[in-house]
Design a protein around this motif. Structure first.
Motif, short mmCIF file in Angstrom:
data_model
loop_
_atom_site.label_atom_id
_atom_site.label_comp_id
_atom_site.label_asym_id
_atom_site.label_seq_id
_atom_site.Cartn_x
_atom_site.Cartn_y
_atom_site.Cartn_z
N VAL A 35 0.74 -1.29 -0.09
CA VAL A 35 0.05 -0.01 0.17
C VAL A 35 1.07 1.20 -0.04
CG1 VAL A 35 -1.98 1.16 1.26
CG2 VAL A 35 -1.90 -1.35 1.22
N ASN A 36 0.64 1.94 -0.92
CA ASN A 36 1.48 3.31 -1.07
C ASN A 36 1.01 4.55 -0.35
OD1 ASN A 36 2.05 5.86 -2.59
ND2 ASN A 36 3.68 4.57 -3.04
N LYS A 37 -0.33 4.82 -0.48
CA LYS A 37 -1.10 5.95 0.20
C LYS A 37 -2.44 5.60 0.53
CE LYS A 37 -2.50 10.44 -1.07
NZ LYS A 37 -2.60 11.23 -2.32
N ILE A 38 -3.07 6.07 1.44
CA ILE A 38 -4.46 5.90 1.82
C ILE A 38 -5.19 7.11 2.17
CG2 ILE A 38 -5.96 4.63 3.88
CD1 ILE A 38 -3.48 3.25 4.78
N GLY A 39 -6.01 7.40 1.55
CA GLY A 39 -6.81 8.77 1.42
C GLY A 39 -8.19 8.61 2.25
N ASN A 40 -9.19 9.36 1.98
CA ASN A 40 -10.35 9.40 2.81
C ASN A 40 -11.20 8.19 2.22
OD1 ASN A 40 -12.51 10.10 4.58
ND2 ASN A 40 -13.33 10.82 2.57
N SER A 41 -11.39 8.04 0.70
CA SER A 41 -12.02 6.92 0.37
C SER A 41 -11.34 6.11 -0.73
CB SER A 41 -13.38 7.70 -0.42
OG SER A 41 -12.70 8.43 -1.49
N PHE A 50 -7.19 4.39 -2.06
CA PHE A 50 -6.05 3.95 -1.65
C PHE A 50 -5.41 3.50 -2.81
CE2 PHE A 50 -8.71 0.62 -1.99
CZ PHE A 50 -8.26 -0.62 -2.83
N THR A 51 -3.91 3.79 -2.93
CA THR A 51 -2.75 3.50 -3.85
C THR A 51 -2.16 2.16 -3.56
OG1 THR A 51 -2.77 5.84 -4.51
CG2 THR A 51 -1.05 4.23 -5.45
N VAL A 52 -2.07 1.56 -4.51
CA VAL A 52 -1.14 0.23 -4.44
C VAL A 52 -0.13 0.53 -5.32
CG1 VAL A 52 -1.14 -2.38 -4.53
CG2 VAL A 52 -3.17 -1.31 -3.67
N GLU A 53 1.28 -0.17 -4.66
CA GLU A 53 2.46 0.09 -5.50
C GLU A 53 2.81 -1.46 -5.70
OE1 GLU A 53 6.92 2.03 -5.63
OE2 GLU A 53 5.37 2.40 -3.86
N GLN A 54 3.33 -1.70 -6.93
CA GLN A 54 3.73 -3.00 -7.35
C GLN A 54 4.92 -3.09 -8.12
OE1 GLN A 54 -0.54 -4.05 -8.48
NE2 GLN A 54 0.02 -6.00 -7.63
N GLU A 55 5.69 -4.15 -7.83
CA GLU A 55 6.74 -4.44 -8.77
C GLU A 55 6.94 -5.75 -9.36
OE1 GLU A 55 9.83 -1.26 -6.58
OE2 GLU A 55 10.22 -3.25 -6.16
N ALA A 56 7.48 -6.07 -10.44
CA ALA A 56 7.81 -7.20 -10.92
C ALA A 56 8.98 -7.50 -10.95
CB ALA A 56 6.92 -7.43 -12.33
N TRP A 57 9.49 -8.71 -10.55
CA TRP A 57 11.02 -9.08 -10.58
C TRP A 57 11.30 -10.38 -10.87
CZ3 TRP A 57 15.16 -6.27 -7.72
CH2 TRP A 57 14.71 -5.22 -7.10
N GLN A 58 12.34 -10.47 -11.66
CA GLN A 58 12.68 -11.97 -12.64
C GLN A 58 14.31 -11.95 -12.48
OE1 GLN A 58 12.20 -12.80 -16.80
NE2 GLN A 58 10.76 -14.38 -16.03
N ASP A 59 14.61 -13.08 -12.10
CA ASP A 59 16.38 -13.00 -11.90
C ASP A 59 16.81 -12.05 -11.04
OD1 ASP A 59 16.34 -15.65 -13.11
OD2 ASP A 59 16.76 -15.08 -15.02
N GLY A 60 16.43 -11.50 -10.12
CA GLY A 60 16.86 -10.51 -9.36
C GLY A 60 16.83 -8.94 -10.15
N HIS A 61 16.03 -8.80 -11.01
CA HIS A 61 16.08 -7.67 -11.81
C HIS A 61 14.59 -7.23 -11.41
CE1 HIS A 61 19.97 -8.07 -13.63
NE2 HIS A 61 19.67 -9.52 -13.77
N ARG A 62 14.45 -5.92 -11.24
CA ARG A 62 13.07 -5.41 -11.28
C ARG A 62 12.79 -5.03 -12.74
NH1 ARG A 62 10.91 0.43 -9.10
NH2 ARG A 62 12.85 1.09 -10.20
N CYS A 63 11.82 -5.53 -13.15
CA CYS A 63 11.36 -5.50 -14.61
C CYS A 63 10.20 -4.76 -14.83
CB CYS A 63 10.87 -6.95 -15.22
SG CYS A 63 12.15 -8.08 -15.13
N ALA A 64 9.58 -4.57 -13.76
CA ALA A 64 8.30 -3.43 -13.92
C ALA A 64 7.82 -2.92 -12.83
CB ALA A 64 6.93 -4.27 -14.58
N HIS A 65 7.13 -1.66 -12.58
CA HIS A 65 6.65 -0.90 -11.52
C HIS A 65 5.43 -0.53 -11.91
CE1 HIS A 65 5.97 2.66 -9.18
NE2 HIS A 65 6.42 1.92 -8.25
N ARG A 96 4.29 0.80 2.54
CA ARG A 96 5.43 0.59 1.86
C ARG A 96 6.46 1.44 2.84
NH1 ARG A 96 8.17 0.25 -4.04
NH2 ARG A 96 10.11 -0.62 -3.15
N GLU A 97 7.56 0.80 3.46
CA GLU A 97 8.50 1.55 4.21
C GLU A 97 9.36 2.54 3.29
OE1 GLU A 97 8.56 1.89 7.32
OE2 GLU A 97 6.87 0.40 7.46
N PRO A 98 9.94 3.47 3.66
CA PRO A 98 10.86 4.31 2.77
C PRO A 98 12.08 3.63 1.94
CG PRO A 98 10.10 5.52 4.62
CD PRO A 98 9.84 4.05 4.79
#
Length: 135
Positions: free
Chosen positions: A77-83, A85-100, A131-133
């Motif tokens: 969870v990246n942010k929580i508003g009144n109504s 919320f924002t979700v942050e996601q990452e896709a990793w393959q072979d130790g590499h961040r491939c998508a955000h 998400r922690e900084p």
């Protein structure tokens, strides 16, 4: 944070031998199910009780993802508003961040066709996955 392993399917592979870009939105939505369950605590397929909508989604493709190798999707969870919320996601393959990606969900009343405040009980569950900084 939630983690889910995706095993890419042959049908998701395109002519360039990498995973087609349309698959990422499906994978990321699948990996948001634990968050959906905060809002719909019964069966996730109980659409009579469903009370969230997707208001926005965006994806950055950082490198190619290939068939034949598992993909780990991390979800916060990246942010929580009144109504909303924002979700942050990452896709990793072979130790590499491939998508955000980012997705904005809205707590929604389908009968009145209006957003509604996120209940405190749900807000507390969401906060446990902020998400922690340093992550």
């Amino acid at each position: 944070m939630f983690k889910e392993t995706i095993v890419p399917r042959l049908s998701e592979t395109d002519g360039l031998k990498h995973i087609n870009n349309t698959s990422l939105s499906i994978w990321f939505e699948h990996c948001r199910v634990p968050i959906f369950k905060f809002f719909v605590p019964g069966a996730i397929d109980d659409f009579e009780s469903w009370n969230i909508i997707l208001a926005r989604s965006e994806y950055d493709f950082l490198s190619q993802i290939y068939f034949g190798k598992d993909v780990e999707v991390k979800t916060w969870v990246n942010k929580i508003g009144n109504s909303s919320f924002t979700v942050e996601q990452e896709a990793w393959q072979d130790g590499h961040r491939c998508a955000h990606g980012l997705a904005v969900g809205v707590h929604y009343d389908f009968k009145t066709q209006r957003s509604m405040p996120i209940p405190e009980s749900v807000r507390e569950k969401l906060q446990k996955h902020l998400r922690e900084p340093h992550e």
